[in-house]
Design a protein around this motif. Structure first.
Motif, PDB file in Angstrom:
ATOM      1  N   GLY A  23       0.804  -1.213   0.000  1.00 47.48           N
ATOM      2  CA  GLY A  23       0.000   0.000   0.000  1.00 47.48           C
ATOM      3  C   GLY A  23       0.838   1.265   0.000  1.00 47.48           C
ATOM      4  N   VAL A  24       0.210   2.359  -0.464  1.00 48.45           N
ATOM      5  CA  VAL A  24       0.840   3.679  -0.463  1.00 48.45           C
ATOM      6  C   VAL A  24      -0.206   4.697  -0.032  1.00 48.45           C
ATOM      7  N   ILE A  25       0.174   5.603   0.853  1.00 50.12           N
ATOM      8  CA  ILE A  25      -0.689   6.741   1.202  1.00 50.12           C
ATOM      9  C   ILE A  25      -0.174   7.976   0.485  1.00 50.12           C
ATOM     10  N   SER A  26      -1.077   8.636  -0.223  1.00 49.66           N
ATOM     11  CA  SER A  26      -0.767   9.895  -0.888  1.00 49.66           C
ATOM     12  C   SER A  26      -1.773  10.935  -0.403  1.00 49.66           C
ATOM     13  N   PHE A  27      -1.735  12.131  -0.999  1.00 46.84           N
ATOM     14  CA  PHE A  27      -2.563  13.218  -0.493  1.00 46.84           C
ATOM     15  C   PHE A  27      -3.319  13.925  -1.597  1.00 46.84           C
ATOM     16  N   SER A  28      -4.521  14.365  -1.258  1.00 43.68           N
ATOM     17  CA  SER A  28      -5.322  15.137  -2.200  1.00 43.68           C
ATOM     18  C   SER A  28      -4.536  16.379  -2.631  1.00 43.68           C
ATOM     19  N   GLY A  29      -4.619  16.694  -3.912  1.00 48.89           N
ATOM     20  CA  GLY A  29      -3.886  17.841  -4.437  1.00 48.89           C
ATOM     21  C   GLY A  29      -2.460  17.542  -4.828  1.00 48.89           C
ATOM     22  N   GLY A  30      -1.971  16.340  -4.505  1.00 48.57           N
ATOM     23  CA  GLY A  30      -0.587  15.990  -4.829  1.00 48.57           C
ATOM     24  C   GLY A  30      -0.405  15.715  -6.312  1.00 48.57           C
ATOM     25  N   TYR A  31       0.780  16.029  -6.810  1.00 49.28           N
ATOM     26  CA  TYR A  31       1.125  15.703  -8.202  1.00 49.28           C
ATOM     27  C   TYR A  31       2.477  15.006  -8.203  1.00 49.28           C
ATOM     28  N   HIS A  32       2.526  13.813  -8.824  1.00 50.75           N
ATOM     29  CA  HIS A  32       3.771  13.039  -8.826  1.00 50.75           C
ATOM     30  C   HIS A  32       4.157  12.512 -10.201  1.00 50.75           C
ATOM     31  N   GLY A  33       3.386  12.844 -11.225  1.00 48.34           N
ATOM     32  CA  GLY A  33       3.758  12.434 -12.568  1.00 48.34           C
ATOM     33  C   GLY A  33       2.634  11.728 -13.297  1.00 48.34           C
ATOM     34  N   MET A  34       2.885  11.414 -14.568  1.00 43.78           N
ATOM     35  CA  MET A  34       1.856  10.864 -15.442  1.00 43.78           C
ATOM     36  C   MET A  34       2.088   9.414 -15.841  1.00 43.78           C
ATOM     37  N   THR A  35       3.186   8.801 -15.384  1.00 43.99           N
ATOM     38  CA  THR A  35       3.352   7.376 -15.637  1.00 43.99           C
ATOM     39  C   THR A  35       2.385   6.607 -14.739  1.00 43.99           C
ATOM     40  N   HIS A  36       2.250   5.314 -14.951  1.00 42.36           N
ATOM     41  CA  HIS A  36       1.114   4.599 -14.376  1.00 42.36           C
ATOM     42  C   HIS A  36       1.080   4.632 -12.842  1.00 42.36           C
ATOM     43  N   GLY A  37       2.199   4.300 -12.207  1.00 39.04           N
ATOM     44  CA  GLY A  37       2.224   4.333 -10.752  1.00 39.04           C
ATOM     45  C   GLY A  37       2.174   5.747 -10.208  1.00 39.04           C
ATOM     46  N   ALA A  38       2.923   6.656 -10.837  1.00 39.47           N
ATOM     47  CA  ALA A  38       2.941   8.047 -10.392  1.00 39.47           C
ATOM     48  C   ALA A  38       1.561   8.688 -10.523  1.00 39.47           C
ATOM     49  N   LEU A  39       0.853   8.343 -11.595  1.00 36.83           N
ATOM     50  CA  LEU A  39      -0.497   8.875 -11.777  1.00 36.83           C
ATOM     51  C   LEU A  39      -1.443   8.325 -10.704  1.00 36.83           C
ATOM     52  N   ALA A  40      -1.229   7.074 -10.309  1.00 36.19           N
ATOM     53  CA  ALA A  40      -2.079   6.471  -9.284  1.00 36.19           C
ATOM     54  C   ALA A  40      -1.989   7.211  -7.959  1.00 36.19           C
ATOM     55  N   VAL A  41      -0.822   7.810  -7.663  1.00 35.41           N
ATOM     56  CA  VAL A  41      -0.666   8.539  -6.402  1.00 35.41           C
ATOM     57  C   VAL A  41      -0.837  10.044  -6.593  1.00 35.41           C
ATOM     58  N   THR A  42      -1.284  10.457  -7.773  1.00 30.13           N
ATOM     59  CA  THR A  42      -1.553  11.869  -8.066  1.00 30.13           C
ATOM     60  C   THR A  42      -3.024  12.169  -7.786  1.00 30.13           C
ATOM     61  N   GLY A  43      -3.286  13.333  -7.208  1.00 29.77           N
ATOM     62  CA  GLY A  43      -4.637  13.660  -6.796  1.00 29.77           C
ATOM     63  C   GLY A  43      -5.574  14.021  -7.933  1.00 29.77           C
ATOM     64  N   ASN A  44      -5.075  14.700  -8.959  1.00 33.43           N
ATOM     65  CA  ASN A  44      -5.937  15.205 -10.017  1.00 33.43           C
ATOM     66  C   ASN A  44      -6.657  14.066 -10.736  1.00 33.43           C
ATOM     67  N   LEU A  45      -7.971  14.158 -10.818  1.00 31.04           N
ATOM     68  CA  LEU A  45      -8.770  13.081 -11.402  1.00 31.04           C
ATOM     69  C   LEU A  45      -8.832  13.128 -12.922  1.00 31.04           C
ATOM     70  N   SER A  46      -8.645  14.296 -13.516  1.00 31.53           N
ATOM     71  CA  SER A  46      -8.855  14.440 -14.952  1.00 31.53           C
ATOM     72  C   SER A  46      -8.017  13.476 -15.793  1.00 31.53           C
ATOM     73  N   PRO A  47      -6.698  13.371 -15.573  1.00 28.86           N
ATOM     74  CA  PRO A  47      -5.909  12.450 -16.414  1.00 28.86           C
ATOM     75  C   PRO A  47      -6.167  10.979 -16.111  1.00 28.86           C
ATOM     76  N   LYS A  48      -6.919  10.686 -15.036  1.00 32.69           N
ATOM     77  CA  LYS A  48      -7.219   9.297 -14.693  1.00 32.69           C
ATOM     78  C   LYS A  48      -8.481   8.787 -15.392  1.00 32.69           C
ATOM     79  N   GLU A  49      -9.210   9.685 -16.057  1.00 29.64           N
ATOM     80  CA  GLU A  49     -10.453   9.279 -16.709  1.00 29.64           C
ATOM     81  C   GLU A  49     -10.183   8.202 -17.758  1.00 29.64           C
ATOM     82  N   ALA A  50     -10.961   7.171 -17.712  1.00 31.99           N
ATOM     83  CA  ALA A  50     -10.890   6.072 -18.688  1.00 31.99           C
ATOM     84  C   ALA A  50      -9.560   5.324 -18.645  1.00 31.99           C
TER      85      ALA A  50
END
Length: 463
Positions: free
Chosen positions: A149-176
């Motif tokens: 498991g990993v705990i991340s935070f709302s509003g956080g940005y860590h990148g757009m690769t698959h794992g980094a996106l999973a811990v990123t707060g922004n929902l828009s790039p996660k659509e679909a």
């Protein structure tokens, strides 16, 4: 071959033409994924310091600086000389993870800047982007702890690769995008203007710290003990939100007590950007893993982890990356680090940042659409709001993403480059060169106020 050389020389040094023509060809050549040209519609011909010149010879004050990558601004002479030195030295440009005298020198200098002069840390060179380094940090935490498991935070940005996106707060790039990395638990991150618990102030910060500690300790929380906690000490893309010192200290205390690795993402906030060499230094803590990119390569692609030696659980070859041996980036990175350290740039950035926040606070008095000014050093955010609408129970006005977008457009038309971030894109963000002068910051203030007026925002005194 001569034709190709002429074309390269022409477009590299003597570019001229029409912005619209270049943008039209870019739209033809490139994917729809491109974003900056839609907000900043120009083609760059050259740049120097904090100034960019487009192909139509228009000048712009650059307060984006490659999203914070260009700590010393564009084409600093020492930077250009360091590139020339590598080119004429006979060094290969890429070496995988084989060492060179240059890499040796860069590694020693970078380690000396980490907590305790790096005596407890080792370095891992990853792929060339911050997201690559985040991926490596997450994998290492899981490998060391045996947990997933990993705990991340709302509003956080860590990148757009698959794992980094999973811990990123922004929902828009996660659509679909289905099948995201599992067992990522998001926690609320403190916000100086919009407390996520609706409490605000010191009480809100303390409640958030308690909430985190209780989640870890509560056997009925439903959240298994994680391998890692990942966060930014100052959230960048999330709207320039600095972590309160006591909150961050509590996060460090709890993670240490429970054997959870604390990963600090310093990709944007690191290297004197916030008035300290690293943003976590404001809280006086030591992370287990430090994620570094952007400024560490002096404007060229480089990403590095600082790992507490006790957590270096890698076996040889268990995380690789072709471009982790970028010698040019190590040269420009070493030059950047030396200039920042030798000239006490962090102290200068802290002083300029406080001065600029004071000037923006004065501007806020005249323009109530400026709801909040926050940040540290030269990593500042201006939240744009709707002051003609009712405040919430904490005294906050509704966010105005539309006006923020219009202001970015009017700034661009006035020759000022700013980025946006935060919820609804309502925060105008400043990430200029750390060498920007007060006079140039004065130019920023003049252009920004002009953009406010051009957007139809009237000062209070004129109403």
């Amino acid at each position: 071959m001569m034709t190709d050389k002429v074309r390269i020389d022409h477009f590299g040094a003597n570019s001229s033409g029409n912005n619209e023509a270049f943008l039209a060809r870019q739209a033809e050549y490139e994917s729809n994924v491109r974003s900056y040209p839609r907000k900043l519609p120009f083609a760059i011909a050259k740049a120097q310091g904090v100034w960019i010149t487009d192909v139509e010879n228009n000048q712009y004050l650059d307060c984006l600086a490659g999203a914070g990558t260009l700590a010393l601004g564009h084409n600093h002479p020492d930077m250009l000389q360091s590139i020339q030195n590598v080119i004429t030295s006979g060094l290969p440009l890429h070496t995988l993870d084989l060492t060179t005298p240059l890499k040796d020198e860069f590694s020693a200098y970078l380690l000396s800047l980490l907590p305790g002069q790096g005596k407890e840390y080792c370095l891992q060179f990853t792929g060339p982007s911050g997201a690559d380094a985040v991926e490596a940090a997450l994998k290492l935490a899981k490998k060391y702890t045996g947990r997933s498991g990993v705990i991340s935070f709302s509003g956080g940005y860590h990148g757009m690769t698959h794992g980094a996106l999973a811990v990123t707060g922004n929902l828009s790039p996660k659509e679909a995008v289905n099948g995201m990395m599992p067992e990522v638990q998001f926690m609320p991150y403190p916000h100086l203007y919009r407390c996520p618990l609706g409490i605000g102030g010191k009480a809100g910060e303390q409640a958030l710290a308690y909430y985190f500690e209780n989640l870890i300790n509560d056997v009925e929380s439903g959240v298994r003990k994680p391998a890692a906690v990942i966060l930014e000490a100052v959230q960048g893309e999330g709207g320039v939100n600095p972590a309160p010192v006591e909150w961050l200290q509590r996060i460090r205390k709890v993670t240490q007590e429970h054997g959870i690795l604390l990963i600090l993402d310093e990709v944007q906030a690191g290297f004197a950007r916030t008035g300290k060499f690293f943003a976590f230094e404001h809280a006086g803590i030591e992370p287990d893993i430090i994620v570094m990119s952007k400024a560490v390569g002096g404007g060229l692609p480089l990403a590095v982890l600082g790992i507490k030696k006790q957590f270096d659980a890698w076996a040889p070859g268990h995380h690789t990356g072709t471009f982790r041996g970028n010698q040019l980036a190590m040269a420009t990175g070493l030059t950047t680090l030396r200039i920042l350290k030798d000239n006490n740039i962090a102290d200068q950035v802290a002083e300029k940042g406080e001065w600029l926040k004071g000037q923006l606070a004065e501007l806020q008095k005249r323009y109530p659409v400026i709801g909040h000014v926050r940040g540290l050093g030269l990593m500042l955010g201006i939240e744009i709001v709707k002051p003609d609408q009712p405040q919430d129970h904490m005294g906050c006005y509704p966010a105005d993403g539309e006006l923020s977008a219009l202001l970015q457009k009017k700034c661009f038309e006035a020759g000022l480059i700013l980025e946006r971030g935060g919820r609804h894109g309502c925060v105008l963000r400043l990430l200029p060169s750390l060498l920007i002068s007060k006079e140039e910051l004065g130019v920023f203030l003049d252009k920004f106020e002009g953009a406010l007026m051009a957007a139809g925002v009237k000062p209070v005194s004129a109403e």
